[in-house]
Design a protein around this motif. Structure first.
Motif, mmCIF file in Angstrom:
data_model
loop_
_atom_site.group_PDB
_atom_site.id
_atom_site.type_symbol
_atom_site.label_atom_id
_atom_site.label_comp_id
_atom_site.label_asym_id
_atom_site.label_seq_id
_atom_site.Cartn_x
_atom_site.Cartn_y
_atom_site.Cartn_z
ATOM 1 N N THR A 57 0.852 -1.185 0.000
ATOM 2 C CA THR A 57 0.000 0.000 0.000
ATOM 3 C C THR A 57 0.889 1.236 0.000
ATOM 4 N N PHE A 58 0.516 2.236 -0.794
ATOM 5 C CA PHE A 58 1.240 3.505 -0.788
ATOM 6 C C PHE A 58 0.350 4.552 -0.138
ATOM 7 N N ASP A 59 0.754 4.969 1.072
ATOM 8 C CA ASP A 59 0.004 5.992 1.778
ATOM 9 C C ASP A 59 0.818 7.282 1.737
ATOM 10 N N PRO A 60 0.296 8.327 1.055
ATOM 11 C CA PRO A 60 1.069 9.561 0.908
ATOM 12 C C PRO A 60 1.461 10.193 2.247
ATOM 13 N N LYS A 61 0.819 9.750 3.342
ATOM 14 C CA LYS A 61 1.200 10.321 4.634
ATOM 15 C C LYS A 61 2.384 9.579 5.234
ATOM 16 N N LYS A 62 2.752 8.445 4.662
ATOM 17 C CA LYS A 62 3.838 7.637 5.234
ATOM 18 C C LYS A 62 4.863 7.258 4.171
ATOM 19 N N ILE A 63 5.332 8.245 3.423
ATOM 20 C CA ILE A 63 6.202 7.924 2.285
ATOM 21 C C ILE A 63 7.575 7.421 2.739
ATOM 22 N N VAL A 64 8.119 8.040 3.792
ATOM 23 C CA VAL A 64 9.460 7.628 4.224
ATOM 24 C C VAL A 64 9.427 6.175 4.707
ATOM 25 N N GLU A 65 8.363 5.857 5.422
ATOM 26 C CA GLU A 65 8.181 4.486 5.891
ATOM 27 C C GLU A 65 8.069 3.528 4.692
ATOM 28 N N TYR A 66 7.316 3.971 3.690
ATOM 29 C CA TYR A 66 7.119 3.180 2.461
ATOM 30 C C TYR A 66 8.476 2.858 1.825
ATOM 31 N N ILE A 67 9.336 3.884 1.710
ATOM 32 C CA ILE A 67 10.656 3.656 1.098
ATOM 33 C C ILE A 67 11.485 2.719 1.985
ATOM 34 N N SER A 68 11.467 2.965 3.327
ATOM 35 C CA SER A 68 12.263 2.139 4.254
ATOM 36 C C SER A 68 11.888 0.664 4.151
ATOM 37 N N ASN A 69 10.586 0.397 3.891
ATOM 38 C CA ASN A 69 10.120 -0.978 3.887
ATOM 39 C C ASN A 69 10.555 -1.801 2.679
#
Lengths: 190, 458
Positions: free
Chosen positions: B428-440
């Motif tokens: 899932t891509f949540d625009p509020k959690k982009i840094v987390e998205y990249i880290s994952n």
């Protein structure tokens, strides 16, 4: 200073290479095909890359330069304002340059000027050649149509020519168009 | 006798069609609701791909003319030419890869020049094709995973591992430009199976029209490209399609219409007129009964320059993955208007920025939201849609990867039917959690620490 040339047109590349050599630059490589670009670019040391803008190989080049530590970037804007014109004439002439950061603008300007001049000269030559070929082909068709009129109507050469001319004038067509019509009809009836 | 070419014929029939669209030639003052156009003669750049269609159709079917614009379509040889000519003002605007305005603004691979988009040209449209030889190797290495649909890169990972053991050269894969959707899609697909695209394979850029011949010559083992260059390899029997970009990310953004910030500031009414014309063109194009006419127009020599039969394959709702298979239904292979396809979602820009960071293309930490806001301009889109009376989203961002079927967007002037938006790996891509998205992401190669990035994006 070393320059790499990338141009699918071998004639133009040869002309530009000679002009750059005459101006005292070193040429580290001349590349014509996408395949060679992929194979050779990595081994070649150069300060400036000149590439033909009509070739899709520019995109390949951009990826290759992006992998290098010192990424060569395309020159789109020069710092000094009046140089905008220089870049615009480069785009018009169809040549683009890549340099690494910190490369002297003055030296780049000098190379670009040589490249623009040679590209223009070569492109004008090609246009001229194209138009000469075209004219030659037209003359051949007119001769052929004249021959058909002479054979079928028993005209002499001058009468055949005047007939063609008159037909063109009456129909508001070019002589070449009338000649082609006659050739087509003759072929159809043959 | 002048030969009456197919092209002349096409021209005439198109002109006839345009005349029917136009009850009367409206003048330029009408164009943007009474506001005067700053510029009426425009040169727009395209790359010969099926998704240049919104610009070409707006030109050929008279939509630009309807809004007072006189357009010249300039077919360009490279994406680099498109970027540079737009930057310099030699083109007023152009068909761009969705990540391109971001790269141009940030100076990724080029000198920075603020560039914006207020119009998304299409969703989906690409696919990954491999040679028959590699396909057979993949089936041999992992027959189970090759039976699944869509096909993951698990079998490819096994082939790569086996070949590495015996000291073979890495496989070469091609895409079309460093900041292309194709690059991010191919990397995303590979990396989800644990393949490091920077080390386990060799990635190169090849111009789309040269992909098929390079696959045939065994210079490359596979590629990710737009149509008609996947179907071409299939019809020639030299390659097989593994997965479409639709399957990698349902209804992913593909191309946008880009102009420089400077141009947009100078020509706001002209820009609005362009957007209105393209929105109308896309409405016409997305009607199934008009698709064949679109195919005929864009197949022409001055545009895509490919056989109608090949261009038709992806544009009329079906897609053929292999030569010895029947074409399968794939309604959404090319989406031009439905699902709010023309709306420039800021979250789409943020996804591209996330991938540019993931693969080390962006060199310094940045505020992702602010950057996306300055480049993707739904505010400008809304002005055009409002003038046309077309419904439009009232929000700028949405979460991706949560809708598995058609859904209704109620945050709009009137409800809009939206398509599914799943990623093939279930993320899932949540625009509020982009840094987390990249880290994952397990496979990634950012140029800076993600903690630093988090500080700028809290």
């Amino acid at each position: 200073m070393k320059v790499m040339l990338i141009d699918e047109d071998r004639g133009r590349a040869a002309l530009l290479k000679q002009a750059l050599l005459d101006s005292g630059y070193q040429i580290s490589a001349v590349i014509h095909t996408n395949e060679d670009l992929l194979k050779k670019t990595f081994e070649i040391e150069c300060d400036v890359i000149l590439i033909d803008m009509e070739s899709p190989n520019r995109d390949t080049l951009e990826y290759l330069t992006s992998l290098k530590k010192e990424q060569a970037k395309p020159v789109v804007i020069l710092a000094e304002n009046d140089d905008r014109q220089l870049i615009e004439s480069a785009v018009k002439a169809g040549v683009s340059a890549y340099v690494v950061d910190g490369f002297s603008q003055k030296r780049l300007k000098a190379i670009l000027e040589v490249a623009i001049a040679r590209f223009r000269e070569y492109n004008a030559m090609c246009k001229e050649l194209e138009s000469t070929k075209h004219k030659l082909a037209e003359r051949k068709s007119i001769e052929k149509a004249k021959g058909i009129l002479m054979k079928h109507k028993g005209f002499d050469e001058e009468t055949a020519y005047q007939t063609l001319r008159r037909m063109a004038m009456d129909k508001h067509l070019k002589m070449i168009d009338v000649a082609e019509q006659i050739i087509n009809v003759a072929e159809l009836l043959a | 006798m002048k030969e009456f070419s197919r092209r002349d014929f096409l021209r005439l029939s198109i002109a006839g069609g345009a005349a029917m669209v136009l009850p009367s030639l409206r003048n330029s003052v009408y164009a943007a609701g009474g506001e005067k156009l700053e510029k009426t003669k425009l040169t727009l750049g395209i790359i010969p791909l099926t998704d240049c269609a919104p610009i070409v159709i707006a030109h050929e079917k008279g939509y630009f003319k309807k809004y007072g614009l006189e357009t010249i379509i300039s077919k360009e040889a490279s994406w680099a030419n498109i970027r540079d000519k737009v930057s310099l003002g030699a083109l007023d605007g152009a068909h761009m890869l969705a990540g391109m305005p971001i790269a141009a603004t940030l100076g990724v691979g080029a000198i920075a020049k603020p560039t914006i988009t207020a119009y998304s040209m299409d969703l989906n449209g690409n696919a990954i094709t491999v040679s028959n030889e590699l396909y057979d190797k993949m089936v041999k290495a992992d027959p189970e995973s090759m039976k699944q649909s869509p096909i993951s890169a698990k079998a490819l990972k096994k082939v790569i591992d086996e070949e590495k053991k015996v000291g073979k050269e890495p496989l070469t894969f091609a895409m079309v430009f460093p900041v292309s959707t194709h690059n991010y899609q191919l990397r995303y697909w590979m990396a989800s199976a644990g393949i490091d695209p920077d080390n386990d394979v060799r990635m190169i850029v090849i111009p789309p029209p040269q992909m098929v011949s390079n696959l045939n010559a065994k210079n490359i083992a596979g590629y990710c490209v737009g149509e008609p260059w996947n179907e071409r390899a299939v019809t020639m029997g030299i390659g097989k399609i593994l997965i479409t970009s639709y399957e990698i990310w349902n209804n992913n953004p593909e191309k946008v219409f880009g102009v420089t910030q400077e141009w947009a500031d100078k020509n706001p009414n002209t820009h609005k007129a362009l957007l209105m014309a393209m929105i109308e063109a896309s409405q016409w194009m997305d009607k199934p009964e008009n698709r064949m006419e679109v195919v005929k127009i864009i197949s022409d020599k001055s545009y895509v320059n490919a056989p109608i039969d090949v261009v038709k394959m992806s544009m009329t709702g079906t897609f053929q993955y292999q030569k010895d298979e029947k074409a399968k239904p794939l309604e959404d292979f090319n989406v031009f208007n439905r699902y709010a396809a023309t709306f420039p979602w800021r979250s789409h820009a943020e996804w591209f920025i996330s991938q540019m960071i993931r693969w080390g293309q962006i060199e310094k930490p940045l505020n992702i939201k602010a950057t996306a806001e300055s480049i993707y301009r739904p505010d400008l889109y809304r002005e055009a849609a409002k003038a046309l009376g077309v419904s439009y989203p009232t929000i700028d961002s949405k979460t991706e990867g949560t809708n598995s079927k058609i859904w209704t967007l109620n945050d709009a002037t009137s409800p809009i039917q939206m398509g599914s938006d799943l990623f093939f790996d279930g993320k899932t891509f949540d625009p509020k959690k982009i840094v987390e998205y990249i880290s994952n992401f397990e496979v990634k190669s950012p140029k800076f620490s993600l903690e630093e990035l988090a500080k700028l994006n809290s």
